[in-house]
Design a protein around this motif. Structure first.
Motif, PDB file in Angstrom:
ATOM      1  N   PRO A  29      47.033  52.051  76.227  1.00  0.00           N
ATOM      2  CA  PRO A  29      47.739  52.345  74.978  1.00  0.00           C
ATOM      3  C   PRO A  29      48.550  51.161  74.429  1.00  0.00           C
ATOM      4  N   GLY A  30      49.009  50.291  75.317  1.00  0.00           N
ATOM      5  CA  GLY A  30      49.793  49.135  74.891  1.00  0.00           C
ATOM      6  C   GLY A  30      48.947  47.956  74.457  1.00  0.00           C
ATOM      7  N   GLY A  31      47.637  48.105  74.586  1.00  0.00           N
ATOM      8  CA  GLY A  31      46.731  47.040  74.177  1.00  0.00           C
ATOM      9  C   GLY A  31      46.349  46.096  75.307  1.00  0.00           C
ATOM     10  N   ARG A  32      45.302  45.340  75.055  1.00  0.00           N
ATOM     11  CA  ARG A  32      44.773  44.401  76.038  1.00  0.00           C
ATOM     12  C   ARG A  32      45.796  43.325  76.406  1.00  0.00           C
ATOM     13  N   LYS A  33      46.510  42.819  75.408  1.00  0.00           N
ATOM     14  CA  LYS A  33      47.433  41.714  75.634  1.00  0.00           C
ATOM     15  C   LYS A  33      48.512  42.067  76.656  1.00  0.00           C
ATOM     16  N   SER A  34      49.077  43.251  76.535  1.00  0.00           N
ATOM     17  CA  SER A  34      50.143  43.634  77.468  1.00  0.00           C
ATOM     18  C   SER A  34      49.610  43.814  78.887  1.00  0.00           C
ATOM     19  N   LEU A  35      48.415  44.335  79.018  1.00  0.00           N
ATOM     20  CA  LEU A  35      47.825  44.503  80.342  1.00  0.00           C
ATOM     21  C   LEU A  35      47.412  43.155  80.940  1.00  0.00           C
ATOM     22  N   MET A  36      46.906  42.264  80.105  1.00  0.00           N
ATOM     23  CA  MET A  36      46.502  40.943  80.587  1.00  0.00           C
ATOM     24  C   MET A  36      47.696  40.102  81.053  1.00  0.00           C
ATOM     25  N   ALA A  37      48.899  40.491  80.668  1.00  0.00           N
ATOM     26  CA  ALA A  37      50.096  39.780  81.128  1.00  0.00           C
ATOM     27  C   ALA A  37      50.246  39.876  82.648  1.00  0.00           C
ATOM     28  N   ALA A  38      49.604  40.861  83.269  1.00  0.00           N
ATOM     29  CA  ALA A  38      49.690  41.041  84.716  1.00  0.00           C
ATOM     30  C   ALA A  38      48.423  40.574  85.437  1.00  0.00           C
ATOM     31  N   ALA A  39      47.440  40.132  84.706  1.00  0.00           N
ATOM     32  CA  ALA A  39      46.169  39.721  85.321  1.00  0.00           C
ATOM     33  C   ALA A  39      46.348  38.485  86.196  1.00  0.00           C
ATOM     34  N   GLY A  40      45.796  38.563  87.397  1.00  0.00           N
ATOM     35  CA  GLY A  40      45.846  37.442  88.317  1.00  0.00           C
ATOM     36  C   GLY A  40      47.136  37.320  89.095  1.00  0.00           C
ATOM     37  N   LYS A  41      47.984  38.342  89.024  1.00  0.00           N
ATOM     38  CA  LYS A  41      49.264  38.264  89.729  1.00  0.00           C
ATOM     39  C   LYS A  41      49.820  39.651  90.036  1.00  0.00           C
ATOM     40  N   ASP A  42      51.004  39.679  90.617  1.00  0.00           N
ATOM     41  CA  ASP A  42      51.673  40.947  90.920  1.00  0.00           C
ATOM     42  C   ASP A  42      52.315  41.474  89.638  1.00  0.00           C
ATOM     43  N   GLY A  43      51.874  42.628  89.204  1.00  0.00           N
ATOM     44  CA  GLY A  43      52.379  43.222  87.976  1.00  0.00           C
ATOM     45  C   GLY A  43      53.330  44.372  88.212  1.00  0.00           C
ATOM     46  N   THR A  44      53.831  44.518  89.428  1.00  0.00           N
ATOM     47  CA  THR A  44      54.691  45.656  89.767  1.00  0.00           C
ATOM     48  C   THR A  44      55.933  45.732  88.882  1.00  0.00           C
TER      49      THR A  44
END
Length: 73
Positions: A29-44
């Protein structure tokens, strides 16, 4: 995990578990950009900032890759 940071191959760590988030990018719902902010790392921390109330294990179960190995070889 660090190598998996493109939209076609995006993984993130959440509470010590590794998830492939690529299939979910177009549905977040927040879009691809917000989810990609956690790609490749710890997004906790990022996840908890917006979704502390969400049962992440249930929501992300089908995307589970495995448990993060924190031991150095």
């Amino acid at each position: 995990v660090k190598k998996h940071k493109t939209p076609e191959d995006a993984w993130m760590v959440l509470r010590g578990k590794v998830y492939n988030i690529s299939p979910y990018l177009d549905f977040h719902p927040g879009g691809r950009k917000s989810l990609m902010a956690a790609a490749g790392k710890d997004g906790t921390k990022l996840f908890d900032k917006y979704h502390r109330w969400v049962n992440d294990e249930l929501l992300m179960a089908k995307c589970l890759v495995g448990i993060l190995d924190t031991e150095e070889s």
